[in-house]
Enzyme design. Structure first.
Site, PDB file in Angstrom:
ATOM      1  N   ARG A  51       0.860  -1.176   0.000  1.00 12.91           N
ATOM      2  CA  ARG A  51       0.000   0.000   0.000  1.00 12.91           C
ATOM      3  C   ARG A  51       0.899   1.228   0.000  1.00 12.91           C
ATOM      4  O   ARG A  51       2.111   1.118   0.086  1.00 12.91           O
ATOM      5  CB  ARG A  51      -0.995  -0.007   1.166  1.00 12.91           C
ATOM      6  CG  ARG A  51      -0.581  -0.750   2.370  1.00 12.91           C
ATOM      7  CD  ARG A  51      -0.045   0.018   3.552  1.00 12.91           C
ATOM      8  NE  ARG A  51      -0.121   1.432   3.535  1.00 12.91           N
ATOM      9  CZ  ARG A  51       0.926   2.205   3.700  1.00 12.91           C
ATOM     10  NH1 ARG A  51       2.137   1.689   3.856  1.00 12.91           N
ATOM     11  NH2 ARG A  51       0.812   3.503   3.734  1.00 12.91           N
ATOM     12  N   GLY A  52       0.255   2.400  -0.090  1.00  7.87           N
ATOM     13  CA  GLY A  52       1.040   3.627  -0.198  1.00  7.87           C
ATOM     14  C   GLY A  52       1.284   3.914  -1.679  1.00  7.87           C
ATOM     15  O   GLY A  52       1.590   3.002  -2.457  1.00  7.87           O
ATOM     16  N   ASP A 245      -1.492  10.920  -1.959  1.00  7.38           N
ATOM     17  CA  ASP A 245      -1.810   9.852  -2.914  1.00  7.38           C
ATOM     18  C   ASP A 245      -2.103  10.408  -4.295  1.00  7.38           C
ATOM     19  O   ASP A 245      -2.007   9.700  -5.289  1.00  7.38           O
ATOM     20  CB  ASP A 245      -3.005   9.054  -2.387  1.00  7.38           C
ATOM     21  CG  ASP A 245      -2.640   8.377  -1.073  1.00  7.38           C
ATOM     22  OD1 ASP A 245      -2.155   7.244  -1.098  1.00  7.38           O
ATOM     23  OD2 ASP A 245      -2.780   9.032  -0.020  1.00  7.38           O
TER      24      ASP A 245
HETATM   25  O1  MRU Z   1      -4.597   3.286   2.042  1.00 10.37           O
HETATM   26  P1  MRU Z   1      -3.112   3.400   1.967  1.00 10.37           P
HETATM   27  O2  MRU Z   1      -2.390   2.883   3.156  1.00 10.37           O
HETATM   28  O3  MRU Z   1      -2.555   2.918   0.661  1.00 10.37           O
HETATM   29  O4  MRU Z   1      -2.986   4.969   1.969  1.00 10.37           O
HETATM   30  C1  MRU Z   1      -1.933   5.646   1.512  1.00 10.37           C
HETATM   31  C2  MRU Z   1      -1.232   6.232   2.623  1.00 10.37           C
HETATM   32  O5  MRU Z   1      -0.548   5.521   3.302  1.00 10.37           O
HETATM   33  C3  MRU Z   1      -1.285   7.639   2.926  1.00 10.37           C
HETATM   34  O6  MRU Z   1      -2.360   8.324   2.435  1.00 10.37           O
HETATM   35  C4  MRU Z   1       0.068   8.240   2.654  1.00 10.37           C
HETATM   36  O7  MRU Z   1       0.227   9.372   3.401  1.00 10.37           O
HETATM   37  C5  MRU Z   1       0.290   8.566   1.222  1.00 10.37           C
HETATM   38  S1  MRU Z   1       1.014   7.302   0.364  1.00 10.37           S
HETATM   39  C6  MRU Z   1       2.579   7.856   0.230  1.00 10.37           C
END
Ligand code: MRU
Length: 375
Positions: A51-52, A245
């Protein structure tokens, strides 16, 4: 980054497959999984084993490389476009996903020979991952002076930084975005205290950011999501840095749900709120983040229950009454007006179209401009 003294990235090639760290098991177990088909890469993104934004992009890139290999083996030339559509459909908000599948497609579709296509797809997937790590390293270099300045003005105490969710190295290929300046400052001996928002409902802050920072020896404290405003009002926060994101060309930033409230609290307390992102997270086709960025809605079960370590295993318990409905919005949009600056691999800029284009002039257009924002 090092885990128990051994350097890791979050995704790496191994033989004819690709290895990932199953983030659902952290911080209680360190589980490595090997993917050999694009469908497995799609599942890994959908189930949030990875994720991320940056890591979702890198996994999608590798998923395309696996698809190209499957296409060469099966003789099905349509598999690459099927895989791109399948990967793109896994999660809606992080723009890095479609950016990566597009990139691999563009790199190899012009080639006719399936073997050459597969080799080119793999080369592009490697590039995407290497560039992601390099961009994050440079975000650290550009963000470091922000922390150095606060330290110079307050030499007798740690610099106190609040962050939300996990925009750490687990969210990218290495270094992270929001954490890159933090790691850079820590490595230079600047004393830090990081406030880590737990980030309900999936607790990426409590489980992932805290684990990462701890592994690197960065002093940190996990707080409940609603504590940030109180800490800001009481002079306990110097700086907020979050990831993103998707960021529009006008500087509106989608990030994990709750980020907007931190930006509002920072604004009310005259504290600097920065968003750190590699350029792969800009959506150059979008201007108005509130109207245009798709916000993922996830299963209500994540709100109804909570999981944790009971001393011998991970267990899940119900929080809500049996018949109460729950809503689970995954992200929110922080308007550019609340963001002091964007920390990118090319430098720090104001969160505005002019600011962004000063660093990325190749994305200038002659069409519409951004609308002025009012609170
Ligand atoms: O739902 P996720 O864990 O994929 O969400 C993304 C994130 O972890 C955050 O929004 C983060 O700050 C941005 S991804 C670099």
């Amino acid at each position: 980054m090092n885990i128990a003294g051994k350097p890791y990235r979050t995704i790496w090639a191994e033989g004819t497959g690709v290895c990932i760290i199953d983030q659902r098991a952290l911080p209680h177990a360190f589980v490595i999984e090997r993917l050999t088909r694009w469908e497995e890469a799609a599942t890994a993104i959908r189930d949030m084993r990875v994720r991320g934004a940056g890591l979702i992009g890198a996994t999608a890139g590798w998923g395309m490389a696996l698809a190209a290999r499957q296409a060469a083996a099966s003789g099905d030339p349509g598999l690459l476009t099927t895989a791109a559509a399948g990967l793109n459909a896994t999660r809606p908000t992080a723009v890095n996903l479609a950016w990566a599948t597009r990139r691999v497609l563009a790199a190899c579709l012009e080639l006719r020979d399936p073997g050459e296509r597969a080799a080119r797809a793999e080369q592009e997937a490697r590039r995407i991952a290497d560039e992601d790590a390099d961009m994050c390293r440079r975000i650290g270099e550009h963000g470091l002076p922000l922390i150095e300045r606060i330290h110079a003005a307050n030499p007798g105490r740690p610099v106190r930084i609040l962050t939300h969710c996990n925009a750490g190295w687990l969210a990218f290929v290495d270094y992270g975005s929001a954490t890159a300046p933090i790691y850079a400052a820590h490595d230079r001996g600047i004393p830090l205290e990081v406030w880590v928002d737990e980030t309900r409902p999936r607790n990426q802050g409590a489980s992932l950011t805290a684990w990462e920072l701890g592994n690197h020896g960065v002093p940190h404290t996990v707080i409940v999501d609603n504590a940030g405003g109180h800490l800001m009002q009481n002079g306990q926060v110097d700086l907020v840095i979050t990831g993103a994101d998707r960021v529009t060309r006008c500087g509106d930033a989608a990030n994990k749900i709750g980020t907007y409230l931190k930006a509002l609290a920072a604004s009310d307390n005259h504290l600097p709120f920065y968003v750190a992102l590699p350029s792969s997270t800009f959506d150059w086709n979008m201007r108005d983040g509130l109207r245009e960025i798709p916000i993922e809605q996830r299963d209500a079960s994540e709100v109804h229950s909570i999981s944790g370590w009971d001393g011998s295993r991970v267990t899940t318990v119900r929080l809500t009454p049996e018949h109460s409905p729950a809503a689970n919005y995954g992200f929110d949009v922080t308007p550019a007006r609340l963001i002091r600056g964007l920390i990118t691999e090319r430098g720090v800029c104001p969160a505005s179209e002019e600011g962004v284009l000063s660093l990325f002039p190749e994305h200038a257009t002659t069409t519409d401009r951004c609308r002025p924002q009012s609170p």
